[in-house]
Write an enzyme that holds these catalytic residues in place. Structure first.
Site, short mmCIF file in Angstrom:
data_model
loop_
_atom_site.label_atom_id
_atom_site.label_comp_id
_atom_site.label_asym_id
_atom_site.label_seq_id
_atom_site.Cartn_x
_atom_site.Cartn_y
_atom_site.Cartn_z
N LYS A 14 0.80 -1.27 -0.21
CA LYS A 14 -0.03 0.12 -0.05
C LYS A 14 0.78 1.33 0.02
O LYS A 14 0.76 2.21 -0.73
CB LYS A 14 -0.88 -0.06 1.31
CG LYS A 14 -1.86 -1.27 1.43
CD LYS A 14 -2.63 -1.04 2.50
CE LYS A 14 -1.94 -1.18 3.92
NZ LYS A 14 -1.51 -2.48 4.20
N ARG A 89 -10.55 -0.21 8.22
CA ARG A 89 -10.02 -1.88 8.50
C ARG A 89 -11.00 -2.49 9.20
O ARG A 89 -10.97 -3.77 9.38
CB ARG A 89 -8.92 -1.50 9.23
CG ARG A 89 -7.43 -2.13 8.66
CD ARG A 89 -6.45 -2.08 9.79
NE ARG A 89 -5.55 -0.91 9.14
CZ ARG A 89 -4.30 -1.35 8.82
NH1 ARG A 89 -3.76 -2.42 9.01
NH2 ARG A 89 -3.55 -0.29 8.12
N ARG A 128 11.69 -5.94 5.60
CA ARG A 128 11.54 -4.56 5.50
C ARG A 128 12.23 -3.89 6.50
O ARG A 128 12.47 -4.29 7.65
CB ARG A 128 10.16 -4.35 5.56
CG ARG A 128 9.90 -2.51 5.71
CD ARG A 128 8.30 -2.26 5.55
NE ARG A 128 7.58 -3.10 6.40
CZ ARG A 128 6.23 -2.73 6.63
NH1 ARG A 128 5.58 -2.12 5.55
NH2 ARG A 128 5.60 -3.09 7.64
N ARG A 162 10.56 -1.96 11.95
CA ARG A 162 9.35 -1.69 12.82
C ARG A 162 9.08 -2.67 13.85
O ARG A 162 9.18 -3.99 13.75
CB ARG A 162 8.04 -1.47 11.84
CG ARG A 162 7.93 -0.26 11.17
CD ARG A 162 6.93 -0.26 10.01
NE ARG A 162 5.43 -0.73 10.30
CZ ARG A 162 4.54 -0.83 9.44
NH1 ARG A 162 4.69 -0.44 8.33
NH2 ARG A 162 3.32 -1.46 9.79
N ARG A 173 -0.60 -9.78 13.60
CA ARG A 173 -1.06 -8.80 12.76
C ARG A 173 -1.85 -9.44 11.46
O ARG A 173 -2.93 -8.72 11.13
CB ARG A 173 0.18 -8.10 12.40
CG ARG A 173 -0.10 -6.71 12.20
CD ARG A 173 1.28 -5.97 12.11
NE ARG A 173 1.54 -5.30 10.84
CZ ARG A 173 2.63 -5.28 10.16
NH1 ARG A 173 3.64 -5.92 10.70
NH2 ARG A 173 2.79 -4.46 9.06
P1 AP5 Z 1 4.67 -1.83 2.04
O1 AP5 Z 1 4.74 -0.73 0.90
O2 AP5 Z 1 5.38 -1.10 3.41
O3 AP5 Z 1 3.33 -2.40 2.51
P2 AP5 Z 1 2.11 -1.74 3.15
O4 AP5 Z 1 0.91 -2.74 2.70
O5 AP5 Z 1 2.08 -0.07 3.36
O6 AP5 Z 1 2.42 -2.55 4.49
P3 AP5 Z 1 2.29 -1.98 6.17
O7 AP5 Z 1 2.99 -3.11 7.00
O8 AP5 Z 1 2.60 -0.72 6.13
O9 AP5 Z 1 0.75 -2.39 6.26
P4 AP5 Z 1 -0.05 -2.31 7.60
O10 AP5 Z 1 -1.51 -2.44 7.28
O11 AP5 Z 1 0.15 -3.69 8.22
O12 AP5 Z 1 0.45 -1.45 8.58
P5 AP5 Z 1 0.24 0.04 8.98
O13 AP5 Z 1 1.38 0.90 8.68
O14 AP5 Z 1 -0.88 0.55 8.00
O15 AP5 Z 1 5.81 -2.95 1.61
C1 AP5 Z 1 6.20 -3.88 2.49
C2 AP5 Z 1 7.53 -4.25 1.88
O16 AP5 Z 1 7.50 -5.03 0.62
C3 AP5 Z 1 8.54 -3.13 1.84
O17 AP5 Z 1 9.90 -3.79 2.21
C4 AP5 Z 1 8.43 -2.95 0.20
O18 AP5 Z 1 9.81 -2.56 -0.35
C5 AP5 Z 1 8.34 -4.31 -0.22
N1 AP5 Z 1 7.30 -4.23 -1.48
C6 AP5 Z 1 6.09 -3.55 -1.73
N2 AP5 Z 1 5.64 -3.84 -2.67
C7 AP5 Z 1 6.43 -4.80 -3.42
C8 AP5 Z 1 6.23 -5.57 -4.63
N3 AP5 Z 1 5.38 -5.06 -5.69
N4 AP5 Z 1 7.40 -6.38 -4.80
C9 AP5 Z 1 8.23 -6.71 -4.22
N5 AP5 Z 1 8.51 -5.93 -2.75
C10 AP5 Z 1 7.29 -5.08 -2.44
O19 AP5 Z 1 -0.62 0.04 10.34
C11 AP5 Z 1 0.21 -0.35 11.36
C12 AP5 Z 1 -0.60 -0.51 12.27
O20 AP5 Z 1 -1.31 0.48 12.91
C13 AP5 Z 1 -1.83 -1.72 12.23
O21 AP5 Z 1 -1.24 -2.86 12.68
C14 AP5 Z 1 -2.59 -1.12 13.55
O22 AP5 Z 1 -2.24 -1.27 14.71
C15 AP5 Z 1 -2.84 0.47 13.35
N6 AP5 Z 1 -3.72 0.89 12.51
C16 AP5 Z 1 -3.39 1.55 11.31
N7 AP5 Z 1 -4.50 1.94 10.60
C17 AP5 Z 1 -5.44 1.26 11.42
C18 AP5 Z 1 -6.91 1.37 11.40
N8 AP5 Z 1 -7.55 2.02 10.21
N9 AP5 Z 1 -7.66 0.94 12.23
C19 AP5 Z 1 -7.20 0.45 13.55
N10 AP5 Z 1 -5.65 0.35 13.47
C20 AP5 Z 1 -4.82 0.83 12.45
MG MG Z 2 2.14 0.94 4.97
#
Ligand code: AP5
Ligand code: MG
Ligand code: ZN
Length: 218
Positions: A14, A89, A128, A162, A173
Site C-alpha cells: 500500500k 480496516r 523490510r 518496525r 497482525r
Molecule cells: P509496503 O509498501 O510497506 O506495504 P504496506 O501494505 O504499506 O504494509 P504495512 O505493513 O505498512 O501495512 P499495515 O497495514 O500492516 O501497516 P500500517 O502501517 O498501515 O511494502 C512492504 C515491503 O514489501 C517493503 O519492504 C516494500 O519495499 C516491499 N514491497 C512492496 N511492494 C512490493 C512488490 N510489488 N514487490 C516486492 N516487494 C515489494 O498500520 C500499522 C498498525 O497501525 C496496524 O497494525 C494497526 O495496529 C494500526 N492501524 C493503522 N490503521 C488502522 C486502522 N484503520 N484501524 C485500526 N488500527 C490501525
Molecule cells: Mg504501509
C-alpha cells in the site's frame, strides 16, 4: 477528482504504490499507520494509546482512528483528491468514513484491493526496514538504498525495523487483518467501487495496473 481507498493486508504494498500514485496524480496520501508512527515518535496522547495496540499487532480502537482521519480529511490542503492507505480496516470504520465523506462532500470514487498471498507477505515484512529520519521504506531483498547505508530520500544513515515487523507480532497482525479483509471487500463490491489488482508483481507492474484503474491520466 480521485478519492481512493487502497485496501490490502500488511505488506501488500500500500505504501509503495501510494508513493507512485502521489508522484503522478498529486493526491494527498493519508496513511493511518504512518500517522500513528509519527504520533508515537512524538509521544502524543494518541501516540501513547496507539502504541499499546500497534506493538502487539492489534487494531487501534475504531473511534480513535476515525477521529484522526476525520481531522485529516477536514484540512484544506486536499485539492486533487486523496489516497486512504490502511483505513478503513473494519466495517464500523467503513461506515464512519461514509458519514465523514458525505459531510465533507469528498466521497470515495475508487477502491483498489492489492492481492498478495500470505507467504509472500511474511517474506516482505521480515525483510523490510525503515529510515528513522523520514520513514522511507526499504527491503533487504527487493529495495536496498542506492548508496550503501544512506537513505535515498533524506541522506540519513539511521535505519530501524518496525516493532510490528518482528516475527512474533507479524503472525497476530496478519490474523487480525485477514479477519476483516473479506467483509471489507464485500462491502465495497456491493457498492460497485472495488477493483482487485495482483500485488505479487514487481512494483512497476503493480503501479501500471493501478494506473489503468485510475484512468491513466497523462
Ligand atoms: P509496503 O509498501 O510497506 O506495504 P504496506 O501494505 O504499506 O504494509 P504495512 O505493513 O505498512 O501495512 P499495515 O497495514 O500492516 O501497516 P500500517 O502501517 O498501515 O511494502 C512492504 C515491503 O514489501 C517493503 O519492504 C516494500 O519495499 C516491499 N514491497 C512492496 N511492494 C512490493 C512488490 N510489488 N514487490 C516486492 N516487494 C515489494 O498500520 C500499522 C498498525 O497501525 C496496524 O497494525 C494497526 O495496529 C494500526 N492501524 C493503522 N490503521 C488502522 C486502522 N484503520 N484501524 C485500526 N488500527 C490501525
Ligand atoms: Mg504501509
Ligand atoms: Zn530518510
Amino acid at each position: 477528482m480521485i478519492n481512493l481507498f487502497l485496501l490490502g493486508l500488511p505488506g501488500a504494498g500500500k505504501g509503495t504504490v501510494s508513493e507512485q500514485i502521489v508522484d503522478k496524480y498529486h493526491l494527498t496520501h493519508i496513511s493511518t499507520g504512518d500517522m500513528f508512527r509519527e504520533a508515537m515518535a512524538n509521544e502524543t496522547k494518541v501516540g501513547l494509546e496507539a502504541k499499546s495496540y500497534i506493538d502487539k499487532g492489534d487494531l487501534v480502537p475504531d473511534e480513535v482512528t476515525a477521529k484522526l482521519v476525520e481531522e485529516r480529511l477536514s484540512q484544506s490542503d486536499i485539492k486533487e483528491g486523496y489516497i486512504l492507505d490502511g483505513f478503513p480496516r473494519t466495517i464500523v470504520q467503513a461506515e464512519a468514513l461514509e458519514t465523514i465523506t458525505k459531510r465533507l462532500n469528498k466521497p470515495l470514487t475508487k477502491v483498489i484491493s492489492l492481492e498478495v498471498n500470505e507467504k509472500i507477505l511474511i517474506n516482505r515484512l521480515s525483510a523490510r526496514f525503515m529510515c528513522k529520519q523520514c520513514g522511507a521504506t526499504y527491503n533487504k531483498i527487493t529495495k536496498m538504498p542506492k548508496l550503501k547505508d544512506t537513505c535515498d530520500r533524506c541522506g540519513s544513515h539511521d535505519f530501524y525495523q518496525r516493532e510490528d515487523d518482528k516475527p512474533e507480532v507479524v503472525k497476530n497482525r496478519l490474523e487480525v487483518n485477514e479477519k476483516m479483509n473479506t467483509p471489507l471487500k464485500d462491502y465495497y463490491q456491493a457498492n460497485g467501487l472495488l477493483t482487485s489488482v495482483n500485488g505479487e508483481q514487481t512494483p512497476e507492474k503493480v503501479f501500471e495496473n493501478v494506473d489503468a484503474v485510475l484512468g491513466n491520466k497523462q
